[in-house]
Design a protein around this motif. Sequence first.
Motif, mmCIF file in Angstrom:
data_model
loop_
_atom_site.group_PDB
_atom_site.id
_atom_site.type_symbol
_atom_site.label_atom_id
_atom_site.label_comp_id
_atom_site.label_asym_id
_atom_site.label_seq_id
_atom_site.Cartn_x
_atom_site.Cartn_y
_atom_site.Cartn_z
ATOM 1 N N LYS A 68 0.798 -0.996 0.002
ATOM 2 C CA LYS A 68 0.072 0.159 -0.190
ATOM 3 C C LYS A 68 1.108 1.262 -0.033
ATOM 4 O O LYS A 68 1.659 1.418 0.755
ATOM 5 N N ILE A 69 0.537 2.216 -0.898
ATOM 6 C CA ILE A 69 1.234 3.385 -0.866
ATOM 7 C C ILE A 69 0.392 4.577 -0.310
ATOM 8 O O ILE A 69 -0.597 4.714 -0.608
ATOM 9 N N GLU A 70 0.872 5.118 0.809
ATOM 10 C CA GLU A 70 0.386 6.042 1.218
ATOM 11 C C GLU A 70 0.747 7.506 0.766
ATOM 12 O O GLU A 70 2.034 7.742 1.105
ATOM 13 N N VAL A 71 -0.072 8.250 0.386
ATOM 14 C CA VAL A 71 0.441 9.735 -0.216
ATOM 15 C C VAL A 71 -0.027 10.872 0.432
ATOM 16 O O VAL A 71 -1.175 11.113 0.708
ATOM 17 N N GLU A 72 0.948 11.407 1.115
ATOM 18 C CA GLU A 72 0.584 12.650 1.896
ATOM 19 C C GLU A 72 0.731 13.897 1.097
ATOM 20 O O GLU A 72 1.716 13.948 0.317
ATOM 21 N N ASN A 73 0.080 14.715 1.322
ATOM 22 C CA ASN A 73 0.101 16.311 0.809
ATOM 23 C C ASN A 73 0.625 16.272 -0.685
ATOM 24 O O ASN A 73 1.435 16.634 -1.029
ATOM 25 N N PRO A 74 -0.450 15.382 -1.379
ATOM 26 C CA PRO A 74 -0.060 15.302 -2.841
ATOM 27 C C PRO A 74 0.454 16.621 -3.720
ATOM 28 O O PRO A 74 1.217 16.481 -4.654
ATOM 29 N N ASP A 75 -0.203 17.769 -3.498
ATOM 30 C CA ASP A 75 0.331 18.914 -4.142
ATOM 31 C C ASP A 75 1.276 19.744 -3.403
ATOM 32 O O ASP A 75 1.451 20.901 -3.639
ATOM 33 N N GLY A 76 2.062 19.053 -2.614
ATOM 34 C CA GLY A 76 3.285 19.571 -2.058
ATOM 35 C C GLY A 76 4.423 19.820 -2.592
ATOM 36 O O GLY A 76 4.302 19.546 -3.881
ATOM 37 N N SER A 77 5.306 20.738 -2.176
ATOM 38 C CA SER A 77 6.608 21.168 -3.018
ATOM 39 C C SER A 77 7.722 20.275 -2.585
ATOM 40 O O SER A 77 7.653 19.533 -1.708
ATOM 41 N N SER A 78 8.826 20.474 -3.357
ATOM 42 C CA SER A 78 9.841 19.758 -3.136
ATOM 43 C C SER A 78 10.490 20.388 -1.719
ATOM 44 O O SER A 78 11.227 19.289 -0.904
ATOM 45 N N GLN A 79 10.330 21.392 -1.395
ATOM 46 C CA GLN A 79 10.808 22.024 0.022
ATOM 47 C C GLN A 79 9.817 21.502 1.368
ATOM 48 O O GLN A 79 10.469 21.004 2.270
ATOM 49 N N ASP A 80 8.638 21.312 0.910
ATOM 50 C CA ASP A 80 7.740 20.525 1.845
ATOM 51 C C ASP A 80 8.254 19.002 2.254
ATOM 52 O O ASP A 80 7.974 18.715 3.350
ATOM 53 N N GLU A 81 8.736 18.302 1.082
ATOM 54 C CA GLU A 81 9.342 16.889 1.234
ATOM 55 C C GLU A 81 10.542 16.967 1.960
ATOM 56 O O GLU A 81 10.478 16.076 3.050
ATOM 57 N N ILE A 82 11.326 18.031 1.947
ATOM 58 C CA ILE A 82 12.724 17.826 2.591
ATOM 59 C C ILE A 82 12.304 18.335 4.045
ATOM 60 O O ILE A 82 12.573 17.667 5.085
#
Length: 380
Positions: free
Chosen positions: A88-102
């Motif tokens: 199962k892949i849980e995707v959080e904040n799909p419209d987030g930015s690269s900086q949000d990921e970091i």
Amino acid sequence: MTVSLPRTAALGVVAALALSACGAAPDDSTTADGKNAATATSAADFGGLDALVKAAKKEGTLNAIALPRDWANYGALIDGFQKKYGIKIEVENPDGSSQDEINAVTTRKGQDRAPDVLDLGSSFALSAAQQGLLAPYKVAAFDDIPEGQKDARGRWYNDYGGYISIGCDAQRVSSCPTTFADLLQPRYKGQVALNGNPTKSGAAFGGVYAAALASGGSFDDIQPGLDFFAKLKKNGNYTPVESTPATVEKGETPISIDWDYLNAGYADEFKSKGVDWKVAVPSDGQFAQFYSQAVNKDAPHPAAARLWQEYLYSAEGQNLWLAGYARPVLMNALDQAGTLDKTAAAKLPQVSGTPEFPSEEQQSKAKTVLAQGWAKAVSG
């Protein structure tokens, strides 16, 4: 030379783009002979792909972040991985930015809900590696990834990419712009948008870089790009509304500077909804870039994280990028192996010339200039 292969082809030629603590990696990530997925630097290092699959299935989950289903065919990739492995892949904040990921990686270290994997704009991948956030891991196809498109240690590697383009709603805009120079015309008042903030978003970062190239700048000098957007803001053409599929469909961002694979995808997506979305790669500011994949050094599901990378760099995964109008980094290798989806490749926008890419040093310098000057350029 004219690149008429799928988007990936061009980039292939270019390369020649409420908290719960979790501490240590789960036991599911360790094999019977003591090999730990969290420290595996390749599938072979873990005992082979079959062993990696077994461990990943035991983990059962992959935490992803900032992966919109309509971005470069991510929906099909997510579905394909889940169907193939039952993870199962849980995707959080799909419209987030690269900086949000970091930010998610740094603030959730040791937590079960920390991201396992990252999809980052190239400059952001460099930053994450410099911060020591990424795990060295080389996929089976690592040697086929062109030099300059991967970190020698395997902390990140480019995957899919495209060209900055200008998307336009031909029903709301009487004459669609095709160059950056066109965007300065008074007729486009309040209509020109970026996909995000360039200090946080890889797409917007590319948009400013492309504007710089169109305005006398270079990979060493992104300042003309800031000056360009300052002019757009001053004459009223720039809108601070960040373009998304929703803003495009609603007509809030009738002109969007974005990657060609996103704009091309919008054209397909909105055709049935009566939106005539045109796409042009501006001849005065051609900028191509890849997005990079990486594994969080402290991934809560380290085996699934590494298996996800293997899937993305398999022929199946690479061709799914291509079906989403994105140019896969292994496009040339697939073509030589006879596994390239040529039908999908033929649908890529044609672009003249061979793209070039800014170096790590140039991108780092550009990010510093943007951090210091973007807000001022578009304020007021």
